[in-house]
Design a protein around this motif. Structure first.
Motif, PDB file in Angstrom:
ATOM      1  N   ALA A 173       0.815  -1.206   0.000  1.00  0.00           N
ATOM      2  CA  ALA A 173       0.000   0.000   0.000  1.00  0.00           C
ATOM      3  C   ALA A 173       0.848   1.254   0.000  1.00  0.00           C
ATOM      4  O   ALA A 173       0.426   2.309  -0.484  1.00  0.00           O
ATOM      5  CB  ALA A 173      -0.935  -0.006   1.208  1.00  0.00           C
ATOM      6  N   ASN A 174       2.078   1.170   0.600  1.00  0.00           N
ATOM      7  CA  ASN A 174       2.938   2.345   0.649  1.00  0.00           C
ATOM      8  C   ASN A 174       3.804   2.492  -0.603  1.00  0.00           C
ATOM      9  O   ASN A 174       4.526   3.475  -0.738  1.00  0.00           O
ATOM     10  CB  ASN A 174       3.854   2.264   1.873  1.00  0.00           C
ATOM     11  CG  ASN A 174       3.060   2.387   3.165  1.00  0.00           C
ATOM     12  OD1 ASN A 174       2.083   3.115   3.218  1.00  0.00           O
ATOM     13  ND2 ASN A 174       3.494   1.678   4.203  1.00  0.00           N
ATOM     14  N   VAL A 175       3.769   1.523  -1.453  1.00  0.00           N
ATOM     15  CA  VAL A 175       4.626   1.528  -2.639  1.00  0.00           C
ATOM     16  C   VAL A 175       3.811   2.028  -3.821  1.00  0.00           C
ATOM     17  O   VAL A 175       2.728   1.518  -4.114  1.00  0.00           O
ATOM     18  CB  VAL A 175       5.180   0.128  -2.931  1.00  0.00           C
ATOM     19  CG1 VAL A 175       6.100   0.160  -4.149  1.00  0.00           C
ATOM     20  CG2 VAL A 175       5.913  -0.411  -1.715  1.00  0.00           C
ATOM     21  N   VAL A 176       4.364   3.051  -4.504  1.00  0.00           N
ATOM     22  CA  VAL A 176       3.698   3.587  -5.692  1.00  0.00           C
ATOM     23  C   VAL A 176       4.237   2.836  -6.906  1.00  0.00           C
ATOM     24  O   VAL A 176       5.348   3.104  -7.374  1.00  0.00           O
ATOM     25  CB  VAL A 176       3.932   5.104  -5.840  1.00  0.00           C
ATOM     26  CG1 VAL A 176       3.223   5.621  -7.094  1.00  0.00           C
ATOM     27  CG2 VAL A 176       3.440   5.828  -4.597  1.00  0.00           C
ATOM     28  N   LEU A 177       3.455   1.852  -7.353  1.00  0.00           N
ATOM     29  CA  LEU A 177       3.870   1.033  -8.480  1.00  0.00           C
ATOM     30  C   LEU A 177       3.251   1.553  -9.785  1.00  0.00           C
ATOM     31  O   LEU A 177       2.189   2.181  -9.775  1.00  0.00           O
ATOM     32  CB  LEU A 177       3.442  -0.420  -8.250  1.00  0.00           C
ATOM     33  CG  LEU A 177       4.056  -1.137  -7.040  1.00  0.00           C
ATOM     34  CD1 LEU A 177       3.502  -2.549  -6.930  1.00  0.00           C
ATOM     35  CD2 LEU A 177       5.579  -1.165  -7.159  1.00  0.00           C
ATOM     36  N   GLY A 178       3.944   1.242 -10.861  1.00  0.00           N
ATOM     37  CA  GLY A 178       3.438   1.645 -12.175  1.00  0.00           C
ATOM     38  C   GLY A 178       3.906   0.697 -13.244  1.00  0.00           C
ATOM     39  O   GLY A 178       4.839  -0.083 -13.057  1.00  0.00           O
ATOM     40  N   SER A 179       3.237   0.764 -14.424  1.00  0.00           N
ATOM     41  CA  SER A 179       3.587  -0.095 -15.553  1.00  0.00           C
ATOM     42  C   SER A 179       3.270   0.628 -16.854  1.00  0.00           C
ATOM     43  O   SER A 179       2.327   1.434 -16.919  1.00  0.00           O
ATOM     44  CB  SER A 179       2.815  -1.412 -15.488  1.00  0.00           C
ATOM     45  OG  SER A 179       3.061  -2.191 -16.633  1.00  0.00           O
ATOM     46  N   ALA A 180       4.060   0.313 -17.883  1.00  0.00           N
ATOM     47  CA  ALA A 180       3.809   0.879 -19.219  1.00  0.00           C
ATOM     48  C   ALA A 180       3.019  -0.070 -20.094  1.00  0.00           C
ATOM     49  O   ALA A 180       2.810   0.206 -21.282  1.00  0.00           O
ATOM     50  CB  ALA A 180       5.144   1.221 -19.881  1.00  0.00           C
ATOM     51  N   SER A 181       2.582  -1.209 -19.549  1.00  0.00           N
ATOM     52  CA  SER A 181       1.836  -2.188 -20.349  1.00  0.00           C
ATOM     53  C   SER A 181       0.440  -1.665 -20.664  1.00  0.00           C
ATOM     54  O   SER A 181      -0.101  -0.817 -19.956  1.00  0.00           O
ATOM     55  CB  SER A 181       1.747  -3.511 -19.595  1.00  0.00           C
ATOM     56  OG  SER A 181       1.055  -3.323 -18.368  1.00  0.00           O
ATOM     57  N   GLU A 182      -0.139  -2.193 -21.760  1.00  0.00           N
ATOM     58  CA  GLU A 182      -1.502  -1.815 -22.150  1.00  0.00           C
ATOM     59  C   GLU A 182      -2.497  -2.503 -21.233  1.00  0.00           C
ATOM     60  O   GLU A 182      -2.279  -3.625 -20.777  1.00  0.00           O
ATOM     61  CB  GLU A 182      -1.756  -2.206 -23.598  1.00  0.00           C
ATOM     62  CG  GLU A 182      -0.822  -1.547 -24.591  1.00  0.00           C
ATOM     63  CD  GLU A 182      -1.538  -0.559 -25.482  1.00  0.00           C
ATOM     64  OE1 GLU A 182      -2.772  -0.568 -25.475  1.00  0.00           O
ATOM     65  OE2 GLU A 182      -0.850   0.209 -26.160  1.00  0.00           O
ATOM     66  N   THR A 183      -3.604  -1.843 -20.978  1.00  0.00           N
ATOM     67  CA  THR A 183      -4.629  -2.401 -20.089  1.00  0.00           C
ATOM     68  C   THR A 183      -5.603  -3.269 -20.880  1.00  0.00           C
ATOM     69  O   THR A 183      -5.635  -3.242 -22.113  1.00  0.00           O
ATOM     70  CB  THR A 183      -5.394  -1.278 -19.399  1.00  0.00           C
ATOM     71  OG1 THR A 183      -6.041  -0.482 -20.389  1.00  0.00           O
ATOM     72  CG2 THR A 183      -4.474  -0.418 -18.574  1.00  0.00           C
ATOM     73  N   GLN A 184      -6.395  -4.024 -20.171  1.00  0.00           N
ATOM     74  CA  GLN A 184      -7.450  -4.840 -20.755  1.00  0.00           C
ATOM     75  C   GLN A 184      -8.800  -4.269 -20.319  1.00  0.00           C
ATOM     76  O   GLN A 184      -8.878  -3.325 -19.540  1.00  0.00           O
ATOM     77  CB  GLN A 184      -7.304  -6.290 -20.298  1.00  0.00           C
ATOM     78  CG  GLN A 184      -5.994  -6.948 -20.710  1.00  0.00           C
ATOM     79  CD  GLN A 184      -5.876  -7.107 -22.209  1.00  0.00           C
ATOM     80  OE1 GLN A 184      -6.873  -7.373 -22.896  1.00  0.00           O
ATOM     81  NE2 GLN A 184      -4.664  -6.954 -22.735  1.00  0.00           N
ATOM     82  N   ILE A 185      -9.857  -4.887 -20.820  1.00  0.00           N
ATOM     83  CA  ILE A 185     -11.190  -4.390 -20.462  1.00  0.00           C
ATOM     84  C   ILE A 185     -11.640  -4.930 -19.109  1.00  0.00           C
ATOM     85  O   ILE A 185     -12.758  -4.669 -18.680  1.00  0.00           O
ATOM     86  CB  ILE A 185     -12.224  -4.772 -21.538  1.00  0.00           C
ATOM     87  CG1 ILE A 185     -12.328  -6.292 -21.679  1.00  0.00           C
ATOM     88  CG2 ILE A 185     -11.872  -4.148 -22.873  1.00  0.00           C
ATOM     89  CD1 ILE A 185     -13.437  -6.742 -22.605  1.00  0.00           C
ATOM     90  N   PHE A 186     -10.809  -5.744 -18.482  1.00  0.00           N
ATOM     91  CA  PHE A 186     -11.133  -6.288 -17.160  1.00  0.00           C
ATOM     92  C   PHE A 186      -9.870  -6.283 -16.312  1.00  0.00           C
ATOM     93  O   PHE A 186      -8.765  -6.107 -16.802  1.00  0.00           O
ATOM     94  CB  PHE A 186     -11.685  -7.712 -17.271  1.00  0.00           C
ATOM     95  CG  PHE A 186     -10.864  -8.589 -18.174  1.00  0.00           C
ATOM     96  CD1 PHE A 186      -9.636  -9.091 -17.782  1.00  0.00           C
ATOM     97  CD2 PHE A 186     -11.328  -8.891 -19.445  1.00  0.00           C
ATOM     98  CE1 PHE A 186      -8.896  -9.883 -18.602  1.00  0.00           C
ATOM     99  CE2 PHE A 186     -10.563  -9.697 -20.276  1.00  0.00           C
ATOM    100  CZ  PHE A 186      -9.343 -10.197 -19.871  1.00  0.00           C
ATOM    101  N   ASN A 187     -10.054  -6.478 -15.014  1.00  0.00           N
ATOM    102  CA  ASN A 187      -8.930  -6.528 -14.085  1.00  0.00           C
ATOM    103  C   ASN A 187      -8.844  -7.874 -13.373  1.00  0.00           C
ATOM    104  O   ASN A 187      -8.333  -7.970 -12.261  1.00  0.00           O
ATOM    105  CB  ASN A 187      -9.040  -5.405 -13.026  1.00  0.00           C
ATOM    106  CG  ASN A 187      -8.523  -4.080 -13.574  1.00  0.00           C
ATOM    107  OD1 ASN A 187      -7.650  -4.079 -14.438  1.00  0.00           O
ATOM    108  ND2 ASN A 187      -9.072  -2.992 -13.082  1.00  0.00           N
ATOM    109  N   PHE A 188      -9.381  -8.914 -14.026  1.00  0.00           N
ATOM    110  CA  PHE A 188      -9.232 -10.231 -13.423  1.00  0.00           C
ATOM    111  C   PHE A 188      -7.762 -10.649 -13.405  1.00  0.00           C
ATOM    112  O   PHE A 188      -7.287 -11.255 -12.454  1.00  0.00           O
ATOM    113  CB  PHE A 188     -10.064 -11.263 -14.195  1.00  0.00           C
ATOM    114  CG  PHE A 188     -11.539 -11.030 -14.070  1.00  0.00           C
ATOM    115  CD1 PHE A 188     -12.181 -11.182 -12.860  1.00  0.00           C
ATOM    116  CD2 PHE A 188     -12.289 -10.640 -15.176  1.00  0.00           C
ATOM    117  CE1 PHE A 188     -13.543 -10.962 -12.743  1.00  0.00           C
ATOM    118  CE2 PHE A 188     -13.650 -10.432 -15.066  1.00  0.00           C
ATOM    119  CZ  PHE A 188     -14.283 -10.580 -13.843  1.00  0.00           C
TER     120      PHE A 188
END
Length: 946
Positions: A173-188
């Motif tokens: 929760a204290n870590v600000v994570l990020g990614s450059a990957s493309e998202t999908q229409i769901f978060n499963f």
């Protein structure tokens, strides 16, 4: 023949005649129509079959959700286990997920080569130099603005943490994570943990060797992922306009598709202060891989909201205060079945072909009428342009509506979602507007063709090319939201692309509705800015009106499909006031740079004087008056102009049959074409029952019959149906029409033996010729033109036809062209021999033979060594005798009638037989054929330069 009832037929009478003919023609082609209707049915069934096969394959367990065999007890026996942990991203959509996994909240971090740097086209200099891209050390940037800069600067310092504690009891929760990957229409399944791209943790300052690994539990498995530190920085902008310019001006450079200068986020604090928290966030929606309709969480925006909210809390309550963002997760879902709606996926391409195939059908029907001169034939028998356009348009519209109804009905019955989900009212409006546009376009394009085969080939090439270009070219622009909408509208000006765009919208709404379990397109959806249907409907309506009137204008002015071309301002002619006088003397004009001089014979000059007197006196006692009629065809390709008719003057009274004789190319056809309205005279004019051929052809057609040189018939209509159609055009109705048709069929010997009800395409050449003559005489026309009416007839049929013409000429004027001297002598009251565009002589057959045939023709056949003896014999009969023929002992001589006696010829021949062997001999009076040959040879036109 029966008499006409009330003169010229009305608009609705003509429309009724054409409607009945078209209805009969359509009934004859019922098999072709069934094949046409079966085409969309077969295509719909093919789509259903393809969809069923694919659905059966998708229903197999191996294709529904990720499954594998696991030895759970260590006994060497594996059990088949299915679930999300064994699925790839594509299979997640079908898996049953009662307890979705929890994923750390992520930021949508720009990849290292796309992060914002200083450029020459942005005025802001607080960004790093682009050299950091080569080392992958570029920071990510947050832009901030608002009314209170000091507040904004304070918040910005607290957005990114100084360090990250991976051992905290709060987990990630204290870590600000990020990614450059493309998202999908769901978060499963979070794509960041399955992508080859690294995970980033964002801090105010990165230390050396700031790379870590974390473990993410996923059901019964643990996923390891390496995390790289990336520096986060903030930049203040004076206004939201500056942020907007920097976000969008730097995102793409020129026409390049390369992404550059991506910003992590933009914050506008608006009027926020210590007592008021109000913020607007910019985010990069190009990563939103859901066609614009998915939840905003899939763009990784919630973490951005959490960061600025935590910064505001820490500013007010101290650095230890924060809202923990533990995880994000999807809502549970049952196992779902994938049902691919192929009618929606392939509909735009296939259904474009289905609808467009009506275009070549209408086009070829129109070109066929033009190629076979059927349109002209109908017009010459009284059919006006108004009834023709109204009935023809309504005829094709009715066929198209039935076709489209069957198309939609078949698709709905077999259960294609393309039809059943979208509102039928929208489909009805769309299809009706388009088929009207398509019919109008066919009328316009028909003006470009004169051959049916060429029109058919071009039409079907257009059909398939439009579908392929729409599916593999135009559709990409429709899907690209960054492509300017104005250019989409420009491309939709091509009707085929308008059709494709509308079908594409139907398919998208049907596919989404089928997938999401919702309705397809409704009227309220047309107000959606992403819906092209409203634009398509407006474009098609405007084009329909423009194309229709343009097609009618070109038909009247440019093409000869309706006879002689009209003036470009023909629609203004009805406002011109015409003089009351029936005869209007034309002004004489010089033709070109030459004055043509013809030494007229006395009989021709006398005919000209008679015509001039009739015109001056406005005498209407003659049915046909040709006054100095001329036709000059302009020169082409360096050739001089061609004078087809040189100042013809001729008058015919009721009950007179005038025969036009002349060699091929003499100008007879050009004369007939001017009289029946196919071409306009270059100068001079002609009056038919007082009506001028230059301006009153519509009135002339009502009292005219034509038997063309070539039979102009519909092959699928019977002889009776032809006569019924043309009889209705001549205003015959009811019992009078039936009686006139039967009398016509009997007169030309087509009534008995079922011939009258046999399709004309199965007639012999002679039967077609007799039918053409019957058509020309139906309805009691007052003026009839017959172009070689007995061509191809046997002697018995020809004699019967001559009797028909002789009876018909009693109450009408007939102009007849023929190459049969026997026919001319038998039928014609007067004859005119036409040579090189000029009338050489006029008179009845006996007068012409007496005037130009004042000699006998003496023929004798002997052995070749006695030819001199024959010549001496003839010279003894008349010194003025002239040899006109000689071959292999057979010689012909012309003997002046006034110089010899027939008895002297017989005595001379008897004396010659005693001196040498005479194999055959004969003495004949001059025939009409001899007169024709003599006049044609003597006619030597010449011109004098002016």
């Amino acid at each position: 023949m029966a008499d006409s009832t009330n003169g010229s037929s009305s608009f609705w009478t003509q429309a009724n005649a054409l409607f009945r003919k078209n209805l009969t023609f359509q009934r004859r082609n019922i098999r072709t129509n069934l094949r046409l209707i079966l085409f969309p049915l077969v295509l719909c069934l093919l789509l259903v079959l393809l969809q069923t096969i694919v659905n059966i394959e998708l229903d197999k367990p191996s294709n529904k959700c990720g499954c594998t065999c696991i030895d759970q007890n260590g006994d060497g026996q594996c059990e088949r286990v299915c679930g999300i942990q064994y699925s790839d991203l594509d299979q997640v959509a079908t898996c049953s997920i009662p307890s979705p996994p929890e994923w750390p909240p992520l930021l949508q971090v720009p990849d290292s080569q796309f992060r914002a740097v200083r450029t020459d086209f942005l005025s802001f200099g607080d960004l790093p130099n682009d050299s950091c891209r080569s080392t992958g050390s570029c920071p990510i940037t947050v832009l901030m603005t608002g009314n209170n800069q000091s507040l904004g600067e304070s918040l910005a310092r607290n957005i990114f943490p100084i360090s990250s504690n991976f051992n905290s009891s709060n987990g990630l929760a204290n870590v600000v994570l990020g990614s450059a990957s493309e998202t999908q229409i769901f978060n499963f399944l979070e794509p960041a943990f399955f992508s080859s791209l690294p995970l980033y943790h964002v801090q105010s300052q990165c230390r050396a060797n700031s790379t870590f690994s974390i473990s993410i539990p996923l059901a019964s498995t643990i996923m390891e992922k390496e995390i790289i530190c990336v520096q986060g920085q903030h930049s203040w902008r004076n206004s939201s306009t500056d942020i907007n310019n920097e976000l969008y001006a730097g995102y793409r450079k020129g026409n390049s598709e390369e992404k550059i200068n991506e910003i992590l986020a933009g914050y506008d604090l608006l009027n926020s202060n210590a007592n008021n928290y109000n913020v607007t966030i910019w985010f990069n929606s190009t990563y939103k891989n859901d066609t614009g309709n998915g939840p905003i969480g899939t763009v990784r925006v919630p973490r951005s909201i959490n960061l600025v909210s935590n910064a505001f809390l820490q500013l007010l309550r101290g650095p230890s205060t924060q809202m923990l963002f533990d995880f994000i997760k999807e809502t549970p879902k049952p196992e779902t079945e994938i049902r691919l709606d192929f009618s929606s996926l392939l509909g735009p391409l296939f259904f474009t072909w289905v609808i467009l195939q009506l275009f070549p059908i209408v086009l070829t029907a129109l070109v066929y009428e033009k190629q076979q001169n059927l349109r002209i034939m109908m017009k010459m028998h009284g059919l006006g342009d108004g009834p023709y356009w109204m009935i023809s348009y309504a005829y094709f519209l009715a066929i198209s509506l039935v076709y489209m109804f069957c198309f939609v009905a078949f698709g709905s019955v077999v259960g294609l979602k393309f039809f059943t989900l979208n509102a039928y009212s929208i489909q009805f409006v769309f299809y009706v507007i388009y088929i009207n546009l398509q019919i109008s376009l066919a009328f316009l394009v028909a003006a470009l063709f004169s051959n049916v085969k060429t029109a058919a080939v071009v039409g079907y090439i257009t059909v398939f090319a439009t579908g392929l270009l729409g599916g593999f070219f135009f559709q990409f622009f429709l899907q690209d939201t960054s492509f300017p909408r104005a250019w989409i509208v420009v491309m939709e000006l091509y009707p085929g692309f308008s059709l494709y765009a509308g079908l594409y919208e139907f398919s998208q709404y049907a596919f989404t509705g089928n997938y999401m379990g919702t309705d397809g397109m409704r009227w309220s959806d047309l107000s959606d800015s992403n819906n092209e249907m409203s634009h398509v409907l407006i474009i098609m309506i405007v084009e329909w009106v423009v194309v229709f009137f343009l097609a009618y204008y070109i038909d009247q002015v440019v093409t000869a499909g309706s006879g002689a071309r009209k003036s470009p301002l023909f629609f203004l002619e009805k406002f011109k006031k015409k003089p009351f006088s029936s005869f209007r003397k034309p002004s004489l004009q010089r033709q070109g740079s030459k004055v043509y001089v013809q030494l007229e014979k006395p009989d021709v000059a006398q005919e000209r004087e008679r015509v001039e007197q009739l015109v001056v006196d406005q005498d209407r006692s003659h049915d046909i008056v040709c006054d100095n009629l001329k036709k000059v065809y302009p020169g082409r390709d360096g050739n001089p102009e061609k004078i087809a008719v040189r100042g013809l003057s001729l008058a015919l009274s009721t009950g007179e049959c005038f025969g036009m004789l002349g060699p091929n190319g003499a100008g007879k056809t050009s004369f007939i074409n001017m009289m029946i309205g196919l071409v306009k005279p270059s100068s001079g004019t002609a009056y038919v029952r007082g009506l001028d051929i230059r301006s009153d052809m519509d009135g002339i057609y009502a009292n005219m019959g034509v038997c063309p040189q070539h039979d102009l018939l519909w092959e699928t209509l019977t002889g009776r149906e032809h006569l019924l159609f043309y009889g209705r055009l001549k205003n015959l109705k009811g019992a009078a029409l039936t009686q006139a048709v039967e009398e016509s069929l009997r007169s030309v010997n087509l009534f008995n033996g079922g011939v009258a009800d046999k399709q004309s395409g199965k007639y012999s050449g002679g039967m077609k010729r007799r039918l053409s003559v019957a058509i020309s005489l139906i309805g009691d026309p007052k003026v009839v033109y017959m172009d070689e009416p007995s061509t191809g007839l046997d002697p018995a049929s020809r004699n019967n036809l001559w009797n028909v013409v002789k009876r018909a000429k009693q109450n009408r004027a007939i102009i007849l062209t023929t190459h049969s001297m026997e026919e001319a002598e038998h039928l014609c009251d007067r004859l005119g021999i036409f040579v090189d565009g000029s009338l050489q002589c006029v008179g009845n057959p006996k007068e012409l033979k007496g005037r130009y045939g004042g000699s006998y023709v003496f023929t004798m056949t002997t052995s070749s060594n006695h030819e001199a003896d024959v010549e001496n014999l003839v010279k003894g009969l008349s010194p003025d005798a002239k040899k006109i023929y000689e071959i292999s002992g057979t010689q012909k001589f012309e003997l002046p009638k006034e110089a010899i006696k027939i008895a002297d010829v017989f005595r001379a021949v008897e004396n010659a037989k005693s001196r040498f062997d005479v194999q055959a001999w004969g003495l004949a009076d001059t025939t009409l054929e001899d007169v024709f040959i003599k006049v044609a040879r003597e006619a030597q036109p010449f011109d004098v330069l002016s």
